[in-house]
Design a protein around this motif. Sequence first.
Motif, PDB file in Angstrom:
ATOM      1  N   ALA A 161      -1.681  34.245 -22.175  1.00  0.00           N
ATOM      2  CA  ALA A 161      -1.883  33.814 -23.559  1.00  0.00           C
ATOM      3  C   ALA A 161      -1.328  34.838 -24.548  1.00  0.00           C
ATOM      4  O   ALA A 161      -1.061  34.501 -25.706  1.00  0.00           O
ATOM      5  CB  ALA A 161      -3.364  33.577 -23.825  1.00  0.00           C
ATOM      6  N   GLU A 204     -10.370  24.749 -13.522  1.00  0.00           N
ATOM      7  CA  GLU A 204     -10.983  26.074 -13.641  1.00  0.00           C
ATOM      8  C   GLU A 204     -12.427  26.052 -13.169  1.00  0.00           C
ATOM      9  O   GLU A 204     -12.904  27.004 -12.543  1.00  0.00           O
ATOM     10  CB  GLU A 204     -10.898  26.547 -15.084  1.00  0.00           C
ATOM     11  CG  GLU A 204      -9.486  26.920 -15.526  1.00  0.00           C
ATOM     12  CD  GLU A 204      -9.428  27.291 -16.999  1.00  0.00           C
ATOM     13  OE1 GLU A 204     -10.442  27.054 -17.707  1.00  0.00           O
ATOM     14  OE2 GLU A 204      -8.399  27.827 -17.438  1.00  0.00           O
ATOM     15  N   LEU A 244      -1.387  25.809 -15.187  1.00  0.00           N
ATOM     16  CA  LEU A 244      -2.382  25.185 -16.059  1.00  0.00           C
ATOM     17  C   LEU A 244      -2.104  25.409 -17.537  1.00  0.00           C
ATOM     18  O   LEU A 244      -2.848  24.910 -18.378  1.00  0.00           O
ATOM     19  CB  LEU A 244      -3.778  25.733 -15.717  1.00  0.00           C
ATOM     20  CG  LEU A 244      -4.361  25.317 -14.366  1.00  0.00           C
ATOM     21  CD1 LEU A 244      -5.683  26.017 -14.116  1.00  0.00           C
ATOM     22  CD2 LEU A 244      -4.535  23.807 -14.300  1.00  0.00           C
ATOM     23  N   ARG A 245      -1.047  26.149 -17.860  1.00  0.00           N
ATOM     24  CA  ARG A 245      -0.779  26.422 -19.276  1.00  0.00           C
ATOM     25  C   ARG A 245      -0.488  25.144 -20.056  1.00  0.00           C
ATOM     26  O   ARG A 245      -0.945  24.979 -21.183  1.00  0.00           O
ATOM     27  CB  ARG A 245       0.423  27.359 -19.412  1.00  0.00           C
ATOM     28  CG  ARG A 245       0.193  28.774 -18.941  1.00  0.00           C
ATOM     29  CD  ARG A 245       1.460  29.598 -19.033  1.00  0.00           C
ATOM     30  NE  ARG A 245       2.578  28.933 -18.386  1.00  0.00           N
ATOM     31  CZ  ARG A 245       3.659  28.481 -19.007  1.00  0.00           C
ATOM     32  NH1 ARG A 245       3.783  28.660 -20.307  1.00  0.00           N
ATOM     33  NH2 ARG A 245       4.631  27.886 -18.339  1.00  0.00           N
ATOM     34  N   TYR A 289      -5.223  36.351 -15.370  1.00  0.00           N
ATOM     35  CA  TYR A 289      -3.837  36.001 -15.682  1.00  0.00           C
ATOM     36  C   TYR A 289      -3.753  34.947 -16.779  1.00  0.00           C
ATOM     37  O   TYR A 289      -2.774  34.917 -17.542  1.00  0.00           O
ATOM     38  CB  TYR A 289      -3.116  35.524 -14.423  1.00  0.00           C
ATOM     39  CG  TYR A 289      -2.805  36.644 -13.457  1.00  0.00           C
ATOM     40  CD1 TYR A 289      -2.283  37.843 -13.922  1.00  0.00           C
ATOM     41  CD2 TYR A 289      -3.027  36.515 -12.100  1.00  0.00           C
ATOM     42  CE1 TYR A 289      -1.999  38.879 -13.051  1.00  0.00           C
ATOM     43  CE2 TYR A 289      -2.753  37.547 -11.216  1.00  0.00           C
ATOM     44  CZ  TYR A 289      -2.232  38.722 -11.700  1.00  0.00           C
ATOM     45  OH  TYR A 289      -1.954  39.755 -10.840  1.00  0.00           O
ATOM     46  N   THR A 290      -4.745  34.082 -16.870  1.00  0.00           N
ATOM     47  CA  THR A 290      -4.773  33.118 -17.971  1.00  0.00           C
ATOM     48  C   THR A 290      -4.852  33.841 -19.306  1.00  0.00           C
ATOM     49  O   THR A 290      -4.147  33.508 -20.266  1.00  0.00           O
ATOM     50  CB  THR A 290      -5.972  32.167 -17.827  1.00  0.00           C
ATOM     51  OG1 THR A 290      -5.849  31.435 -16.599  1.00  0.00           O
ATOM     52  CG2 THR A 290      -6.033  31.181 -18.974  1.00  0.00           C
ATOM     53  N   SER A 291      -5.713  34.856 -19.358  1.00  0.00           N
ATOM     54  CA  SER A 291      -5.824  35.659 -20.578  1.00  0.00           C
ATOM     55  C   SER A 291      -4.542  36.443 -20.843  1.00  0.00           C
ATOM     56  O   SER A 291      -4.096  36.560 -21.990  1.00  0.00           O
ATOM     57  CB  SER A 291      -7.015  36.610 -20.463  1.00  0.00           C
ATOM     58  OG  SER A 291      -7.096  37.463 -21.581  1.00  0.00           O
ATOM     59  N   ARG A 345      -7.419  21.048 -17.319  1.00  0.00           N
ATOM     60  CA  ARG A 345      -7.456  22.489 -17.108  1.00  0.00           C
ATOM     61  C   ARG A 345      -8.882  22.987 -16.915  1.00  0.00           C
ATOM     62  O   ARG A 345      -9.151  23.777 -16.013  1.00  0.00           O
ATOM     63  CB  ARG A 345      -6.810  23.214 -18.289  1.00  0.00           C
ATOM     64  CG  ARG A 345      -6.737  24.732 -18.082  1.00  0.00           C
ATOM     65  CD  ARG A 345      -6.009  25.440 -19.191  1.00  0.00           C
ATOM     66  NE  ARG A 345      -6.737  25.372 -20.455  1.00  0.00           N
ATOM     67  CZ  ARG A 345      -6.362  24.664 -21.501  1.00  0.00           C
ATOM     68  NH1 ARG A 345      -5.249  23.935 -21.449  1.00  0.00           N
ATOM     69  NH2 ARG A 345      -7.071  24.655 -22.616  1.00  0.00           N
ATOM     70  N   MET A 347      -7.215  34.247 -11.497  1.00  0.00           N
ATOM     71  CA  MET A 347      -6.796  33.155 -12.363  1.00  0.00           C
ATOM     72  C   MET A 347      -7.239  33.385 -13.804  1.00  0.00           C
ATOM     73  O   MET A 347      -6.457  33.212 -14.752  1.00  0.00           O
ATOM     74  CB  MET A 347      -7.365  31.828 -11.856  1.00  0.00           C
ATOM     75  CG  MET A 347      -6.963  30.628 -12.678  1.00  0.00           C
ATOM     76  SD  MET A 347      -7.906  29.148 -12.258  1.00  0.00           S
ATOM     77  CE  MET A 347      -9.536  29.614 -12.892  1.00  0.00           C
ATOM     78  N   LEU A 348      -8.493  33.796 -14.000  1.00  0.00           N
ATOM     79  CA  LEU A 348      -9.000  34.036 -15.346  1.00  0.00           C
ATOM     80  C   LEU A 348      -8.275  35.199 -16.014  1.00  0.00           C
ATOM     81  O   LEU A 348      -7.932  35.148 -17.200  1.00  0.00           O
ATOM     82  CB  LEU A 348     -10.497  34.313 -15.289  1.00  0.00           C
ATOM     83  CG  LEU A 348     -11.389  33.143 -14.865  1.00  0.00           C
ATOM     84  CD1 LEU A 348     -12.845  33.595 -14.773  1.00  0.00           C
ATOM     85  CD2 LEU A 348     -11.258  31.982 -15.832  1.00  0.00           C
ATOM     86  N   ALA A 373      -2.814  29.943 -12.999  1.00  0.00           N
ATOM     87  CA  ALA A 373      -2.784  30.248 -14.435  1.00  0.00           C
ATOM     88  C   ALA A 373      -1.473  29.777 -15.066  1.00  0.00           C
ATOM     89  O   ALA A 373      -1.465  29.257 -16.187  1.00  0.00           O
ATOM     90  CB  ALA A 373      -2.972  31.748 -14.648  1.00  0.00           C
ATOM     91  N   TRP A 374      -0.372  29.932 -14.356  1.00  0.00           N
ATOM     92  CA  TRP A 374       0.930  29.537 -14.881  1.00  0.00           C
ATOM     93  C   TRP A 374       1.049  28.017 -14.972  1.00  0.00           C
ATOM     94  O   TRP A 374       1.544  27.466 -15.976  1.00  0.00           O
ATOM     95  CB  TRP A 374       2.025  30.112 -13.997  1.00  0.00           C
ATOM     96  CG  TRP A 374       3.422  29.786 -14.431  1.00  0.00           C
ATOM     97  CD1 TRP A 374       4.263  28.861 -13.889  1.00  0.00           C
ATOM     98  CD2 TRP A 374       4.152  30.394 -15.506  1.00  0.00           C
ATOM     99  NE1 TRP A 374       5.456  28.845 -14.544  1.00  0.00           N
ATOM    100  CE2 TRP A 374       5.429  29.777 -15.548  1.00  0.00           C
ATOM    101  CE3 TRP A 374       3.858  31.393 -16.430  1.00  0.00           C
ATOM    102  CZ2 TRP A 374       6.395  30.126 -16.475  1.00  0.00           C
ATOM    103  CZ3 TRP A 374       4.819  31.741 -17.362  1.00  0.00           C
ATOM    104  CH2 TRP A 374       6.069  31.121 -17.381  1.00  0.00           C
TER     105      TRP A 374
END
Length: 293
Positions: free
Chosen positions: A185, A115, A103-104, A180-182, A111, A177-178, A100-101
């Motif tokens: 953000a 994913e 792919l920002r 932490y991606t949220s 990305r 991953m999903l 997640a970090w």
Amino acid sequence: MPAVDRDVAGLGTARAIAFVAPALLLVAVFLVFPALWTLYIGITDYQLTGPAAARPSVVGAENFTRALDDPLFTNSLWLTALFVLGSAVIGQNALGFGLAWLLRGVRPRLRRAVEAFVLLAWILPGPVVAYLWFAVLSRDGGTLGLLLDRPTTAWLVEYPMASLIVFNTWRGTAFSMLLYTSALAAVPPSQLEAGRLLGASGSRLVRDVVFPHIRGHVLTNTLLISLWTANDFTPFLLTAGGPNHESEVLPVLIYRQALEGGQLGYASAMSLLLLVGNLLVALGYLRLLRRRA
């Protein structure tokens, strides 16, 4: 002051109960009743076949004390803790956050492609994923053995728990991953930039700026993946608990005692002990979340 009207929708007690009754019925049928039935079986000598299958007798706490004194149970308890710690608390957490970090800042197409590949490992059925990994780790022409020039290494026999930890980390990382991606953000970009201007970078930026914002997400994610991993039966598809009980986590031991050994009462007692362990872990995480709040 007038009493506050709690019936905001104006349904009335009877209609409100009627609306929630189907949900309560489903909870009772699929959660409450199985739990009570398991509790009942756990205090009997119920077996899959034989006289005890037709007329089980109540043995009280005998099954529980027997399990706690059983070397197979304590071995499985230790292996389950190792499995959860290695593949969930450390593996999925670290890999999920790392992806997640990283792919920002990449291009949206790249990305989405990464994913999608990570999600594919998560959504594929367990037997399919287990078969693929069996082909990778097989001693006879396995992909990993050929890549490392060790074609005769039986990874699932010589390193069973390490293989299961890597397998479960790879398979379950998508959820972390999903999440932490949220969570990332929601971290204010201004604070990230301020941290960089003050000289923070890499691990210091994550520790001092990012982590305080996502601490609740970390605890929630760790709780969920820990409970899922502790109750995961997929390891049976790869090693069946072998060799010599070296990868026999608790769900596999319970299955073998119940269906292979026919001791349903004893296996139910083990299930209840696993449930108690899950509840204690959940209460610990919830206490940490409450402290954060």
